[in-house]
Design an enzyme around this catalytic site. Structure first.
Site, PDB file in Angstrom:
ATOM      1  N   ARG A 102       0.691  -1.149   0.447  1.00  0.00           N
ATOM      2  CA  ARG A 102       0.191  -0.019  -0.059  1.00  0.00           C
ATOM      3  C   ARG A 102       1.053   1.506  -0.212  1.00  0.00           C
ATOM      4  O   ARG A 102       0.528   1.930   0.848  1.00  0.00           O
ATOM      5  CB  ARG A 102      -0.783  -0.108   1.279  1.00  0.00           C
ATOM      6  CG  ARG A 102      -1.829  -1.525   1.176  1.00  0.00           C
ATOM      7  CD  ARG A 102      -2.783  -1.756   2.410  1.00  0.00           C
ATOM      8  NE  ARG A 102      -4.083  -0.336   1.508  1.00  0.00           N
ATOM      9  CZ  ARG A 102      -5.121  -0.363   1.926  1.00  0.00           C
ATOM     10  NH1 ARG A 102      -4.754  -0.917   3.602  1.00  0.00           N
ATOM     11  NH2 ARG A 102      -6.614  -0.349   1.599  1.00  0.00           N
ATOM     12  N   ASP A 118     -12.519  -6.837  -1.803  1.00  0.00           N
ATOM     13  CA  ASP A 118     -12.861  -6.164  -0.460  1.00  0.00           C
ATOM     14  C   ASP A 118     -14.048  -7.337  -0.020  1.00  0.00           C
ATOM     15  O   ASP A 118     -14.972  -7.275   0.743  1.00  0.00           O
ATOM     16  CB  ASP A 118     -14.048  -5.024   0.181  1.00  0.00           C
ATOM     17  CG  ASP A 118     -12.690  -3.652  -0.129  1.00  0.00           C
ATOM     18  OD1 ASP A 118     -11.516  -4.122   0.592  1.00  0.00           O
ATOM     19  OD2 ASP A 118     -13.071  -3.139   0.351  1.00  0.00           O
TER      20      ASP A 118
HETATM   21  N1  EPU Z   1      -1.576   1.097  -5.245  1.00  0.00           N
HETATM   22  C1  EPU Z   1       0.156   1.871  -5.558  1.00  0.00           C
HETATM   23  N2  EPU Z   1       0.418   3.617  -5.425  1.00  0.00           N
HETATM   24  C2  EPU Z   1      -0.396   4.400  -4.024  1.00  0.00           C
HETATM   25  C3  EPU Z   1      -1.806   4.184  -4.302  1.00  0.00           C
HETATM   26  C4  EPU Z   1      -1.626   2.369  -4.595  1.00  0.00           C
HETATM   27  O1  EPU Z   1       0.974   1.059  -5.592  1.00  0.00           O
HETATM   28  O2  EPU Z   1      -0.152   5.450  -4.774  1.00  0.00           O
HETATM   29  C5  EPU Z   1      -2.017   0.080  -5.396  1.00  0.00           C
HETATM   30  C6  EPU Z   1      -1.561  -0.671  -4.048  1.00  0.00           C
HETATM   31  O3  EPU Z   1      -0.969  -1.172  -3.423  1.00  0.00           O
HETATM   32  C7  EPU Z   1      -3.389  -1.675  -4.505  1.00  0.00           C
HETATM   33  C8  EPU Z   1      -3.786  -0.782  -5.163  1.00  0.00           C
HETATM   34  O4  EPU Z   1      -3.029  -0.008  -6.013  1.00  0.00           O
HETATM   35  O5  EPU Z   1      -1.977  -2.558  -5.119  1.00  0.00           O
HETATM   36  C9  EPU Z   1      -4.933  -0.173  -5.035  1.00  0.00           C
HETATM   37  O6  EPU Z   1      -4.874   0.654  -4.172  1.00  0.00           O
HETATM   38  P1  EPU Z   1      -6.074   1.418  -3.864  1.00  0.00           P
HETATM   39  O7  EPU Z   1      -5.200   3.113  -3.878  1.00  0.00           O
HETATM   40  O8  EPU Z   1      -6.623   1.710  -4.848  1.00  0.00           O
HETATM   41  O9  EPU Z   1      -6.657   1.327  -2.453  1.00  0.00           O
HETATM   42  P2  EPU Z   1      -7.025   2.220  -1.695  1.00  0.00           P
HETATM   43  O10 EPU Z   1      -7.825   3.227  -2.184  1.00  0.00           O
HETATM   44  O11 EPU Z   1      -5.655   2.464  -0.517  1.00  0.00           O
HETATM   45  C10 EPU Z   1      -9.509   1.948  -1.494  1.00  0.00           C
HETATM   46  C11 EPU Z   1     -10.607   1.419   0.186  1.00  0.00           C
HETATM   47  C12 EPU Z   1     -10.408  -0.446   0.386  1.00  0.00           C
HETATM   48  C13 EPU Z   1     -10.319  -1.308  -1.197  1.00  0.00           C
HETATM   49  C14 EPU Z   1      -9.985  -0.912  -2.076  1.00  0.00           C
HETATM   50  C15 EPU Z   1      -9.962  -1.137  -3.183  1.00  0.00           C
HETATM   51  C16 EPU Z   1     -10.471   3.704   1.503  1.00  0.00           C
HETATM   52  C17 EPU Z   1     -10.194   3.748   2.728  1.00  0.00           C
HETATM   53  N3  EPU Z   1     -10.011   1.582   1.638  1.00  0.00           N
HETATM   54  O12 EPU Z   1      -8.203   1.319  -0.390  1.00  0.00           O
HETATM   55  O13 EPU Z   1     -10.971  -0.840   1.602  1.00  0.00           O
HETATM   56  O14 EPU Z   1      -9.886  -2.504  -0.675  1.00  0.00           O
HETATM   57  O15 EPU Z   1      -9.675   0.743  -2.315  1.00  0.00           O
HETATM   58  O16 EPU Z   1     -11.490  -1.005  -3.680  1.00  0.00           O
HETATM   59  O17 EPU Z   1     -10.998   3.359   0.677  1.00  0.00           O
HETATM   60  C18 EPU Z   1     -11.218  -2.777   3.063  1.00  0.00           C
HETATM   61  O18 EPU Z   1     -12.848  -1.374   3.059  1.00  0.00           O
HETATM   62  O19 EPU Z   1     -11.768  -2.974   3.483  1.00  0.00           O
HETATM   63  C19 EPU Z   1     -10.425  -1.772   2.707  1.00  0.00           C
HETATM   64  C20 EPU Z   1      -9.510  -1.841   2.171  1.00  0.00           C
END
Ligand code: EPU
Length: 470
Positions: free
Chosen positions: A150, A342
């Site tokens: 992440r 999720d």
């Molecule tokens: N990623 C990168 N670089 C970045 C950001 C993300 O490589 O700068 C990668 C991550 O490592 C991952 C992928 O992109 O492999 C997806 O991550 P994303 O950024 O889309 O997820 P997030 O914003 O951290 C949100 C939800 C998560 C949900 C994901 C995917 C929130 C607070 N969290 O996370 O929710 O799984 O999108 O839909 O909005 C949950 O509710 O259990 C949860 C983990």
């Protein structure tokens, strides 16, 4: 831009922050859920507001002058942590039931409480609004469920594309606008459609000078919910829900009122609860288009799902021929509208009770399989190789009895959705299942024990420290 604050002179106050009145009770990690199965569920369950929409919109209130009123904010440890983060910046946060009032006009600090940001991934999203409105921000690298590395590289590169100077120093990201001026509009293509990076850059671009184009962005319903909120606050965002978003920056946004969209992941989890217990329940409110990939898979397995009202679904997990045979299916997670990561662990729990061989591949997060070893303790037959799992379901001959081959056991919730998968498996298993570290589950499921008990499950929550006052 509001008058810039000087980073070094504004350090976050130490915790607890007294101005916050977020809900009465706090679930602690050491809570235990006890389930006596197998359960049969019936009746109606109310779906709470979306956790992830709430987190993004709570962060976005920092963009707005005046007071914002949010309705249907779920009472979760994650939303409480976000409330604390806003309070640590000196925003006023007041909670009454599921309504939250926020006024960020008195923000006097651009460095939110590090400990709180380390609790939730969404805490990092405040970097966008702080930078755009106050000219600088210093935000610790975020925490959240331990489901993968992440990183925040897309956030950092995107903010640089809007003219900010962004550096990683001492475990925090420091960002400031050049010469104390506004962010400037830019073009940025995300390497991956990250939900959090899309939301953060959208918030920042709303207050930048000019027209920003973000491409290869996330299309999740939470992104659309955030765009609606920002547009109601005076922003000009077009294209949310598609892969390209165009934002005409404004000099300021104003407070507004907003109702958080229903939580599609909670809705999906209850559909799966009905399926794994071969029960019939009603859920509302829900937007079926938000969970169509799951609905389609459940129908393939043999579930009947129909709209029972404008925003309600009835799921009947009794197959058309009257028995309870469910066919296994394959799932590969991917960004919306693909199958949601999720819901992957909870779906795997269901597949352990289906016939034949099923395959699950996790493609979004690299460490989201910790529920497998816990499901195995219940007798599930799963082969795991990296992010791919083969689930060996039941043989046809035995499927006319209660279909689960799971037997209750002592389990540990490793993360939020993995923990929810254990709850579902515990509902289907014969005998007593005890799930420790259940606090993980309350990060994302409001009153899950009470909601399941209301549907007829034998489920209790207990803890030596039970719930403590906030
Ligand atoms: N990623 C990168 N670089 C970045 C950001 C993300 O490589 O700068 C990668 C991550 O490592 C991952 C992928 O992109 O492999 C997806 O991550 P994303 O950024 O889309 O997820 P997030 O914003 O951290 C949100 C939800 C998560 C949900 C994901 C995917 C929130 C607070 N969290 O996370 O929710 O799984 O999108 O839909 O909005 C949950 O509710 O259990 C949860 C983990």
């Amino acid at each position: 831009m509001d008058k810039p604050l000087t980073l070094l002179n504004h350090i976050a106050p130490s915790f607890p922050v007294p101005t916050l009145h977020l809900h009465d009770q706090v679930q602690t990690l050491d809570q235990k859920l006890t389930i006596n199965g197998p359960s049969k569920l019936s009746g109606h369950v109310h779906i709470s507001g979306s956790k992830n929409s709430s987190l993004a919109i709570l962060a976005a209130t920092l963009c707005c002058s005046g007071t914002t009123k949010l309705r249907d904010v779920p009472n979760l440890s994650d939303t409480r942590a976000m409330g604390s983060i806003l309070s640590s910046l000196s925003a006023e946060v007041e909670v009454s039931g599921d309504e939250v009032l926020i006024n960020a006009d008195g923000v006097s600090c651009v460095e939110p409480c590090r400990d709180r940001v380390k609790e939730i991934r969404g805490g990092f999203f405040v970097i966008g609004p702080l930078l755009a409105r106050f000219g600088e921000a210093a935000v610790a690298l975020p925490g959240g469920c331990d489901i993968g590395s992440r990183p925040v590289d897309l956030f950092m590169r995107g903010l640089r594309a809007l003219g900010a100077i962004v550096e990683l120093r001492d475990g925090k990201v420091e960002a400031r606008v050049r010469n104390g001026r506004r962010l400037v509009a830019g073009k940025f293509r995300l390497d991956y459609p990250s939900v959090g990076a899309t939301e953060t850059l959208m918030m920042a671009a709303c207050l930048a000078d000019g027209v920003t184009i973000l491409s290869n962005v996330a299309k999740e319903p939470e992104v659309i919910d955030l765009a609606h909120f920002l547009n109601n606050s005076g922003a000009h965002i077009e294209g949310a829900g598609s892969s390209k978003i165009r934002i005409l920056g404004q000099s300021q946004l104003h407070g507004t009122e907003c109702t958080i969209t229903p939580d599609r992941i909670e809705a999906g989890t209850f559909l799966l609860a009905a399926a794994i217990t071969r029960s019939c329940i009603n859920i509302s409110p829900v937007f079926p288009s938000h969970i169509s990939s799951l609905v389609h898979k459940l129908q393939t397995a043999g579930c009947r799902i129909r709209r029972s009202g404008r925003d309600s679904l009835e799921v009947s997990a009794v197959c058309e021929n009257g028995d309870r045979v469910f066919r296994g299916f394959n799932v590969t997670t991917s960004p919306f509208p693909g199958f949601p990561t999720d819901l992957q662990p909870q779906t795997m729990a269901l597949l352990t009770t289906c016939n034949g061989l099923s395959r699950v591949e996790e493609s979004v997060f690299e460490r989201r399989m910790t529920h497998v070893q816990e499901l195995q303790k219940l007798g599930a037959r799963i082969d795991l190789s990296g992010s791919r799992a083969l689930i060996y379901g039941k043989e046809k001959a035995s499927c006319f009895l209660f279909p689960s081959a799971l037997v209750g056991s002592e389990l540990t919730a490793m993360d939020l959705r993995g923990g929810a998968a254990l709850v579902l498996a515990g509902l289907a298993a014969e005998g007593r299942t005890e799930i420790s570290a259940a606090g993980h589950i309350y990060r994302g499921y409001e009153d899950i024990d009470r909601k399941l008990a209301g549907l007829g499950a034998d489920i209790q929550i207990s803890s030596s420290t039970a719930s403590v006052l906030a």
